[in-house]
Design an enzyme around this catalytic site. Structure first.
Site, PDB file in Angstrom:
ATOM      1  CB  THR A 221      24.656  56.105  -3.289  1.00 54.96           C
ATOM      2  OG1 THR A 221      23.433  56.165  -2.323  1.00 54.96           O
ATOM      3  CG2 THR A 221      24.238  55.080  -4.354  1.00 54.96           C
TER       4      THR A 221
ATOM      5  CD  GLU B  13       4.166  87.754   2.419  1.00 52.98           C
ATOM      6  OE1 GLU B  13       4.039  88.152   1.135  1.00 52.98           O
ATOM      7  OE2 GLU B  13       3.149  87.880   3.311  1.00 52.98           O
TER       8      GLU B  13
ATOM      9  CB  SER C  28      25.573  61.853   3.300  1.00 52.83           C
ATOM     10  OG  SER C  28      24.394  62.211   2.443  1.00 52.83           O
TER      11      SER C  28
ATOM     12  CB  THR D 287      23.064  62.105  -3.265  1.00 46.42           C
ATOM     13  OG1 THR D 287      22.121  61.190  -2.636  1.00 46.42           O
ATOM     14  CG2 THR D 287      24.028  61.541  -4.334  1.00 46.42           C
ATOM     15  CG  ASP D 288      20.259  60.975   1.434  1.00 47.01           C
ATOM     16  OD1 ASP D 288      19.833  60.031   1.974  1.00 47.01           O
ATOM     17  OD2 ASP D 288      19.908  61.052  -0.036  1.00 47.01           O
TER      18      ASP D 288
ATOM     19  CE1 TYR E 218      20.519  52.950  -3.321  1.00 45.86           C
ATOM     20  CE2 TYR E 218      22.130  53.331  -1.836  1.00 45.86           C
ATOM     21  CZ  TYR E 218      21.355  53.710  -2.672  1.00 45.86           C
ATOM     22  OH  TYR E 218      21.328  55.287  -2.969  1.00 45.86           O
TER      23      TYR E 218
ATOM     24  CE  LYS F  63      18.783  62.887  -3.445  1.00 47.01           C
ATOM     25  NZ  LYS F  63      19.259  61.642  -2.821  1.00 47.01           N
TER      26      LYS F  63
HETATM   27  N1  DAS Z   1      21.815  57.546   1.805  1.00 46.20           N
HETATM   28  C1  DAS Z   1      22.384  58.248   0.957  1.00 46.20           C
HETATM   29  C2  DAS Z   1      23.446  58.981   1.412  1.00 46.20           C
HETATM   30  O1  DAS Z   1      24.549  58.508   1.919  1.00 46.20           O
HETATM   31  C3  DAS Z   1      22.751  57.398  -0.150  1.00 46.20           C
HETATM   32  C4  DAS Z   1      23.329  58.520  -1.415  1.00 46.20           C
HETATM   33  O2  DAS Z   1      22.389  58.923  -2.149  1.00 46.20           O
HETATM   34  O3  DAS Z   1      24.498  58.742  -1.565  1.00 46.20           O
HETATM   35  O4  DAS Z   1      23.320  60.214   0.956  1.00 46.20           O
END
Ligand code: DAS
Length: 369
Positions: A52, A326, A99, A132-133, A66, A205
């Site tokens: 992103t 467990e 990602s 970020t994913d 986006y 995250k």
């Molecule tokens: N699709 C997500 C990624 O590329 C966008 C982001 O949050 O960076 O991880």
């Protein structure tokens, strides 16, 4: 007290002489300070991978829906001229992906390139722009394979570069500031978003779309990025970077390790399918303290009998998985993930399996990293 009486007292005379001396050299020192060469800026390489932070939206108010991974590293750097105040930066586009599409091959490519760059004497640190994913996964992978104490900082954004109040530019500035900070040396791979410094091992995250999505449950982040400085309050204690036993130099692939999610009424079908597909390891994302449904456990024990290493983790998101809690891990020859969540346990098991299949050795690794 006039000068004569001052001179009659030794301590006063000394003080007076010092004051006179300072008044004479003061301006000289001030002039010297102004003309002194500015402190040498650190050489930081910004390695871009997509996400992103490099995304573009249809309008300035598009903050979801986006397109990620569109803007190149040079434009990312041009958009933040302030970077030049904190470091000598240059950019390198290693790849350009959203990602969620990260692969083991891309991890190996990135890890090898990062190590090559860090081995260069003209590189003082690295910033990696990333989606970020799966940022938390790449951060932990690098935490285990980077062979340098130089700072490596991952950074992303929750809003595309085209959005009002995009967080990418300030995140990139702060990440570069952090990578250039002597305090970041030897801390392992770090993650810098939203003015906070997190450890690559522990960060995850936790929100689909908010700016403060990167958290370290229970343990908290390591410090703040504020007032153009990195403020550390804690340092990671688990092994990382130079202290790890993993080396990817000669690796072209990583062992196939998959994750099975636990839930009410789960069945062994996913386990059997993954074993049939060639999994060398299975992470079970159990409920609670890593508990396994009675329908699923036979699948895991059969997998173990076929040589597949099974690790009990938890979908819960924080806390330690108790060995022999467990499940009778000793008897079933299972491994527990300590406090690693399933996606991070997968990374450690993949790297562990490049060294050994011995479950006692693998359990040692989950206690050490
Ligand atoms: N699709 C997500 C990624 O590329 C966008 C982001 O949050 O960076 O991880």
């Amino acid at each position: 007290m006039n000068r004569a009486s001052l001179m009659s007292k030794p301590w006063a005379a000394t003080a007076l002489v010092c004051a006179l001396a300072l008044s004479a050299v003061g301006p000289v020192l001030a002039q010297a300070a102004e003309t002194a060469a500015p402190a040498k800026l650190a050489n930081i390489v910004i390695v871009a991978t997509g996400g992103t932070i490099a995304g573009t939206g249809a309008t300035s108010t598009t903050t979801v829906g986006y397109t990620a991974a569109k803007v190149g590293v040079e434009r990312l750097i041009e958009a933040v001229p302030e970077l030049k105040k904190v470091a000598n930066v240059r950019g390198e586009q290693v790849f350009q992906v959203a990602s969620e599409n990260m692969t083991d091959d891309l991890w190996l490519k990135l890890g090898k390139r990062v190590n090559q760059l860090l081995a260069q004497s003209d590189v003082d640190g690295i910033v990696i722009t990333h989606g970020t994913d799966t940022l938390e996964e790449t951060a932990y992978f690098l935490d285990l394979v980077v062979k340098s104490s130089k700072p490596v900082v991952l950074v992303g954004a929750m809003r595309p570069s085209t959005a009002i109040s995009a967080d990418g530019p300030i995140n990139l500035y702060n990440a570069t500031l952090l990578a250039a900070s002597p305090a970041a040396v030897g801390k392992g791979v770090l993650v810098a978003l939203n003015d906070q410094i997190n450890a690559g091992r522990d960060v995850t995250k936790v929100n689909t779309s908010t700016l403060d999505t990167f958290r370290t449950p229970d343990l908290g982040f390591l410090g703040y990025l504020q007032d153009n400085q990195a403020h550390f309050y804690r340092t990671p204690v688990r092994k990382h970077t130079l202290a790890t036993e993993f080396d990817i130099v000669k690796l072209e692939t990583l062992p196939k390790v998959d994750i099975v999610y636990g839930y009410a009424n789960a069945s062994r079908v996913p386990v059997d399918a993954l074993v049939a597909a060639g999994a060398k390891g299975i992470i079970h994302a159990g409920v609670g303290d890593g508990s396994v449904h009675k329908n699923v456990m036979p699948g895991l024990t059969d997998a173990r009998k076929k040589g597949v290493v099974v690790v009990r983790s938890s979908r819960v998101g924080s806390g330690i998985i108790a060995r022999n809690g467990e499940a009778n891990d000793d008897e079933l020859d299972l491994v527990v993930s300590d406090s690693l969540n399933p996606q991070k346990a997968r990374i450690l098991l993949m790297l562990g399996l490049t060294k050994t299949n011995d479950t006692k050795e693998l359990q040692r690794m989950f206690r050490a990293y």
